[in-house]
Design a protein around this motif. Structure first.
Motif, PDB file in Angstrom:
ATOM      1  N   HIS A  10       0.833  -1.195   0.000  1.00 31.90           N
ATOM      2  CA  HIS A  10       0.000   0.000   0.000  1.00 31.90           C
ATOM      3  C   HIS A  10       0.874   1.253   0.000  1.00 31.90           C
ATOM      4  CE1 HIS A  10      -3.351   2.667   0.839  1.00 31.90           C
ATOM      5  NE2 HIS A  10      -2.620   3.205   1.797  1.00 31.90           N
ATOM      6  N   VAL A  11       1.912   1.266   0.798  1.00 31.85           N
ATOM      7  CA  VAL A  11       2.786   2.427   0.919  1.00 31.85           C
ATOM      8  C   VAL A  11       3.755   2.508  -0.255  1.00 31.85           C
ATOM      9  CG1 VAL A  11       4.603   3.479   2.329  1.00 31.85           C
ATOM     10  CG2 VAL A  11       2.597   2.465   3.435  1.00 31.85           C
ATOM     11  N   ASN A  12       4.320   1.407  -0.695  1.00 35.94           N
ATOM     12  CA  ASN A  12       5.388   1.401  -1.697  1.00 35.94           C
ATOM     13  C   ASN A  12       4.977   0.879  -3.074  1.00 35.94           C
ATOM     14  OD1 ASN A  12       7.511   2.231   0.159  1.00 35.94           O
ATOM     15  ND2 ASN A  12       7.140   0.247   1.121  1.00 35.94           N
ATOM     16  N   GLY A  13       3.723   0.567  -3.264  1.00 37.98           N
ATOM     17  CA  GLY A  13       3.272  -0.077  -4.499  1.00 37.98           C
ATOM     18  C   GLY A  13       3.603   0.697  -5.764  1.00 37.98           C
ATOM     19  N   THR A  14       3.373   2.006  -5.764  1.00 45.09           N
ATOM     20  CA  THR A  14       3.657   2.806  -6.965  1.00 45.09           C
ATOM     21  C   THR A  14       5.144   2.781  -7.281  1.00 45.09           C
ATOM     22  OG1 THR A  14       1.783   4.234  -6.488  1.00 45.09           O
ATOM     23  CG2 THR A  14       3.430   5.095  -8.009  1.00 45.09           C
ATOM     24  N   TRP A  15       5.966   2.957  -6.267  1.00 43.64           N
ATOM     25  CA  TRP A  15       7.418   2.945  -6.480  1.00 43.64           C
ATOM     26  C   TRP A  15       7.868   1.577  -6.980  1.00 43.64           C
ATOM     27  CZ3 TRP A  15      11.622   0.248  -4.683  1.00 43.64           C
ATOM     28  CH2 TRP A  15      12.874   0.793  -4.990  1.00 43.64           C
ATOM     29  N   LEU A  16       7.383   0.509  -6.368  1.00 46.49           N
ATOM     30  CA  LEU A  16       7.763  -0.832  -6.799  1.00 46.49           C
ATOM     31  C   LEU A  16       7.356  -1.095  -8.249  1.00 46.49           C
ATOM     32  CD1 LEU A  16       6.725  -2.841  -3.620  1.00 46.49           C
ATOM     33  CD2 LEU A  16       9.060  -2.474  -4.445  1.00 46.49           C
ATOM     34  N   ARG A  17       6.215  -0.570  -8.651  1.00 47.97           N
ATOM     35  CA  ARG A  17       5.730  -0.777 -10.008  1.00 47.97           C
ATOM     36  C   ARG A  17       6.503   0.068 -11.025  1.00 47.97           C
ATOM     37  NH1 ARG A  17       0.723   1.349  -9.675  1.00 47.97           N
ATOM     38  NH2 ARG A  17       1.505   3.282 -10.562  1.00 47.97           N
ATOM     39  N   ASP A  18       6.821   1.308 -10.680  1.00 42.39           N
ATOM     40  CA  ASP A  18       7.364   2.259 -11.654  1.00 42.39           C
ATOM     41  C   ASP A  18       8.880   2.385 -11.670  1.00 42.39           C
ATOM     42  OD1 ASP A  18       4.749   2.791 -12.290  1.00 42.39           O
ATOM     43  OD2 ASP A  18       4.639   4.612 -11.080  1.00 42.39           O
ATOM     44  N   TYR A  19       9.553   2.039 -10.595  1.00 41.35           N
ATOM     45  CA  TYR A  19      10.994   2.284 -10.517  1.00 41.35           C
ATOM     46  C   TYR A  19      11.774   1.322 -11.405  1.00 41.35           C
ATOM     47  CZ  TYR A  19      15.694   2.969  -8.859  1.00 41.35           C
ATOM     48  OH  TYR A  19      17.037   3.229  -8.812  1.00 41.35           O
ATOM     49  N   GLN A  20      12.739   1.865 -12.128  1.00 37.31           N
ATOM     50  CA  GLN A  20      13.629   1.054 -12.953  1.00 37.31           C
ATOM     51  C   GLN A  20      15.052   1.244 -12.446  1.00 37.31           C
ATOM     52  OE1 GLN A  20      12.913  -1.008 -15.655  1.00 37.31           O
ATOM     53  NE2 GLN A  20      10.811  -0.724 -14.993  1.00 37.31           N
ATOM     54  N   LEU A  21      15.695   0.179 -12.071  1.00 41.49           N
ATOM     55  CA  LEU A  21      17.088   0.221 -11.652  1.00 41.49           C
ATOM     56  C   LEU A  21      17.943   0.588 -12.855  1.00 41.49           C
ATOM     57  CD1 LEU A  21      18.997  -0.409  -9.231  1.00 41.49           C
ATOM     58  CD2 LEU A  21      19.205  -2.702 -10.159  1.00 41.49           C
ATOM     59  N   PRO A  22      18.839   1.574 -12.720  1.00 49.51           N
ATOM     60  CA  PRO A  22      19.694   1.926 -13.858  1.00 49.51           C
ATOM     61  C   PRO A  22      20.458   0.696 -14.350  1.00 49.51           C
ATOM     62  CG  PRO A  22      19.932   3.537 -12.100  1.00 49.51           C
ATOM     63  CD  PRO A  22      19.114   2.401 -11.552  1.00 49.51           C
ATOM     64  N   PRO A  23      20.593   0.525 -15.664  1.00 47.20           N
ATOM     65  CA  PRO A  23      21.213  -0.684 -16.207  1.00 47.20           C
ATOM     66  C   PRO A  23      22.682  -0.850 -15.824  1.00 47.20           C
ATOM     67  CG  PRO A  23      20.730   0.878 -17.958  1.00 47.20           C
ATOM     68  CD  PRO A  23      20.131   1.429 -16.704  1.00 47.20           C
ATOM     69  N   ASP A  24      23.354   0.241 -15.449  1.00 43.08           N
ATOM     70  CA  ASP A  24      24.769   0.151 -15.095  1.00 43.08           C
ATOM     71  C   ASP A  24      24.990  -0.023 -13.598  1.00 43.08           C
ATOM     72  OD1 ASP A  24      23.844   2.716 -14.548  1.00 43.08           O
ATOM     73  OD2 ASP A  24      25.826   3.613 -14.821  1.00 43.08           O
ATOM     74  N   LYS A  25      23.919  -0.234 -12.836  1.00 44.46           N
ATOM     75  CA  LYS A  25      24.025  -0.358 -11.379  1.00 44.46           C
ATOM     76  C   LYS A  25      23.498  -1.710 -10.912  1.00 44.46           C
ATOM     77  CE  LYS A  25      24.930   4.074 -10.592  1.00 44.46           C
ATOM     78  NZ  LYS A  25      26.257   4.489 -10.430  1.00 44.46           N
ATOM     79  N   ALA A  26      24.185  -2.283  -9.935  1.00 41.16           N
ATOM     80  CA  ALA A  26      23.698  -3.512  -9.314  1.00 41.16           C
ATOM     81  C   ALA A  26      22.735  -3.178  -8.187  1.00 41.16           C
ATOM     82  CB  ALA A  26      24.857  -4.331  -8.770  1.00 41.16           C
ATOM     83  N   SER A  27      22.907  -1.992  -7.602  1.00 42.55           N
ATOM     84  CA  SER A  27      22.021  -1.512  -6.544  1.00 42.55           C
ATOM     85  C   SER A  27      22.140   0.005  -6.489  1.00 42.55           C
ATOM     86  CB  SER A  27      22.408  -2.126  -5.199  1.00 42.55           C
ATOM     87  OG  SER A  27      23.699  -1.681  -4.815  1.00 42.55           O
ATOM     88  N   VAL A  28      21.199   0.631  -5.826  1.00 40.20           N
ATOM     89  CA  VAL A  28      21.241   2.080  -5.631  1.00 40.20           C
ATOM     90  C   VAL A  28      20.866   2.389  -4.194  1.00 40.20           C
ATOM     91  CG1 VAL A  28      20.757   2.730  -8.022  1.00 40.20           C
ATOM     92  CG2 VAL A  28      18.871   2.372  -6.459  1.00 40.20           C
ATOM     93  N   GLY A  29      21.321   3.525  -3.740  1.00 39.22           N
ATOM     94  CA  GLY A  29      21.013   3.967  -2.393  1.00 39.22           C
ATOM     95  C   GLY A  29      21.795   5.221  -2.084  1.00 39.22           C
TER      96      GLY A  29
END
Length: 70
Positions: A10-29
């Motif tokens: 409910h809180v993170n659904g939009t972000w989980l659906r729309d976020y794309q990890l940059p192709p040159d990154k294994a993780s972001v933060g």
């Protein structure tokens, strides 16, 4: 999604659906963002020094971004 069914989605659904990890990154933060900004700043400093040397007639090879953090 109702909050009582799945609060996380409910809180993170939009972000989980729309976020794309940059192709040159294994993780972001926060750490990877700070690292990227630092590398960009270092490149700007190095390029500034390179321009100073070029103005004096000294040939300095261009530093590629991936060479900075080796």
């Amino acid at each position: 999604m109702r909050p009582q069914d799945d609060l996380y989605r409910h809180v993170n659904g939009t972000w989980l659906r729309d976020y794309q990890l940059p192709p040159d990154k294994a993780s972001v933060g926060a750490i990877t963002d700070a690292n990227d900004r630092t590398l960009d700043q270092l490149r700007a400093i190095i390029e500034g020094i390179r321009v100073l040397f070029l103005g004096r007639g000294v040939v300095v090879p261009l530093v590629q971004r991936r060479q900075i953090h080796r």
